[in-house]
Design an enzyme around this catalytic site. Sequence first.
Site, short mmCIF file in Angstrom:
data_model
loop_
_atom_site.label_atom_id
_atom_site.label_comp_id
_atom_site.label_asym_id
_atom_site.label_seq_id
_atom_site.Cartn_x
_atom_site.Cartn_y
_atom_site.Cartn_z
N ASP A 1 1.15 -0.06 5.05
CA ASP A 1 0.62 1.27 5.39
C ASP A 1 -0.84 1.29 4.93
O ASP A 1 -1.17 1.73 3.83
CB ASP A 1 1.45 2.34 4.65
CG ASP A 1 1.13 3.74 5.14
OD1 ASP A 1 0.71 3.88 6.30
OD2 ASP A 1 1.29 4.69 4.35
N CYS B 1 0.87 -1.18 0.00
CA CYS B 1 0.00 0.00 0.00
C CYS B 1 0.91 1.23 0.00
O CYS B 1 0.94 2.01 0.97
CB CYS B 1 -0.95 -0.02 1.19
SG CYS B 1 -2.11 -1.38 1.10
N ALA B 2 1.64 1.36 -1.06
CA ALA B 2 2.83 2.23 -1.06
C ALA B 2 2.64 3.59 -1.71
O ALA B 2 3.46 4.49 -1.49
CB ALA B 2 3.96 1.49 -1.77
N ALA B 3 1.61 3.75 -2.54
CA ALA B 3 1.49 4.99 -3.31
C ALA B 3 0.98 6.14 -2.44
O ALA B 3 0.15 5.90 -1.56
CB ALA B 3 0.52 4.77 -4.48
N ASP C 1 1.23 -1.12 -5.04
CA ASP C 1 -0.07 -0.46 -4.88
C ASP C 1 -0.94 -0.86 -6.07
O ASP C 1 -0.46 -1.41 -7.06
CB ASP C 1 0.07 1.06 -4.78
CG ASP C 1 -1.06 1.69 -3.94
OD1 ASP C 1 -0.80 2.14 -2.81
OD2 ASP C 1 -2.22 1.71 -4.43
N GLY D 1 4.23 6.92 -2.45
CA GLY D 1 5.63 6.53 -2.35
C GLY D 1 6.46 7.23 -1.28
O GLY D 1 7.66 6.98 -1.19
N GLY D 2 5.83 8.06 -0.47
CA GLY D 2 6.60 8.83 0.53
C GLY D 2 7.35 7.94 1.52
O GLY D 2 8.52 8.19 1.82
N ASP E 1 -2.78 -5.89 -6.62
CA ASP E 1 -3.66 -5.92 -5.45
C ASP E 1 -2.96 -6.77 -4.38
O ASP E 1 -2.65 -7.95 -4.65
CB ASP E 1 -5.00 -6.55 -5.88
CG ASP E 1 -6.02 -6.55 -4.74
OD1 ASP E 1 -5.60 -6.50 -3.57
OD2 ASP E 1 -7.22 -6.60 -5.05
N CYS F 1 -2.81 6.17 9.41
CA CYS F 1 -2.75 7.58 9.80
C CYS F 1 -4.07 7.91 10.52
O CYS F 1 -4.68 8.94 10.30
CB CYS F 1 -2.48 8.51 8.62
SG CYS F 1 -3.66 8.40 7.30
#
Length: 419
Positions: free
Chosen positions: A314, A244-246, A269, A248-249, A296, A367
Amino acid sequence: MSDNSWSKAVDLVAFFLRKPARMSHLLERIPENWAPGKRRACQSLLFGTVRHVALLEKALDEFIRRRPKPQLWAALLVSSRELMEQPERSPKIVHNAVREIGKRFSKAEKGLANAVLRKVVARIPELLDEPLSAPADLCWRYSHPRWLVDRWLEQFGWEETVAFLQWNQEESAVFARWQRDTEEVTALSPCPNVEGFFKLDPGAWAEISPFVEAGRLYVQNPAASLAPKSLAKAAPIGRWLDLCAAPGGKGLLLEQLSGPDLAEIISVDLPGPRFERMESNFHRYGAKKIRALPADVLKLESEKLGLFEGVLLDAPCSNSGVLQHKIDARWRQSPDGLEDLLALQAELLDAASGFVAEGGALVYSTCSVDSSENDGIIDGFLAKEKGKLFELETSEVSLPWKQGRDGAGIFVLRKKAGA
Ligand SMILES: C[S@@+](CC[C@H](N)C(=O)[O-])C[C@H]1O[C@@H](n2cnc3c(N)ncnc32)[C@H](O)[C@@H]1O
């Protein structure tokens, strides 16, 4: 087509009232050729109005028997926001608003606007001073939906919920960190307590945007560094998986934190615009060890990808920890939507656990400050068969009103040896 920042802000607020859209999508509707000052004025009116929408509606509702059509309602809200922000300019604000409303609406509607706005001028400061004693008061005073306020009252109690709501209503600061090299920039001052992060002076975006465009400075809240730092500390050297990387931060920070011996990071992602943005970020910021994989997570196969010494998940979440700058998010969530998210988070953690090598680390992060999305998901996972292969090593929940940064949940799980 509206040709001034006030009219454009009214159009965008009317759009938002019809269906709460992401602010980033609404900002795309501002003409690209607008001068930065005009663009900023429009953005500030839009953000200010949406941030305080329930308070402004309460003030207006007291003087209007039936709400007018959305476009006029939006014009009244935007004007009320101006009156709230600059009461000392109220004669001029009312004059301008009534003139603009007169250009777009009937004479009667112009008269209504004139009468109502003159009363709202005095009412807003009174409302801001009113004592708050019931949950419903918190909803209009701090413009949050009731179901969220009720959840937080249950989890944090009255005082902390009020502190949280107040935090969400403050203008958010911009933070950034250097990705490749550093440079002295006067508009950036080091963040106390969070190494490597800098706070931008308000209104100094023009000074840093060349560094952002050149792929040297990455705009990121200090709280977003907690999960990558936890993974880099806990995971053995080898290969790391960034799920779940996009956009990319966290992946970029992972690369920066990894030593020279780390073989690779795979950032996954779903295919689509967010994935493309991540790819272009990796390119722009000169990522060398990261491979972007469009997929996915729920369909990824460990037989094909192999196992990883470090896995970061994430998870998509309610955003409850970042409402200060994602001001639309509180209106786009619902109790049912939260239930769906919880189910997805549990499934994603289940899937992510299948990629962890023996002795490796799995970091679950959100978050959100909501315990159901943090401890709730971890407790549920540890109680499952797959979860028995792991132990919880550390956990941290960053609370914005206490730590002065975004909210986040970070849980480090270790895959037991021999598991
Ligand atoms: C919190 S954001 C990730 C932020 C990112 N880690 C960063 O630091 O920039 C959550 C991401 O989960 C992704 N996502 C949601 N469901 C997914 C799935 N089934 N497979 C892969 N990615 C998914 C979304 O597309 C979104 O980009």
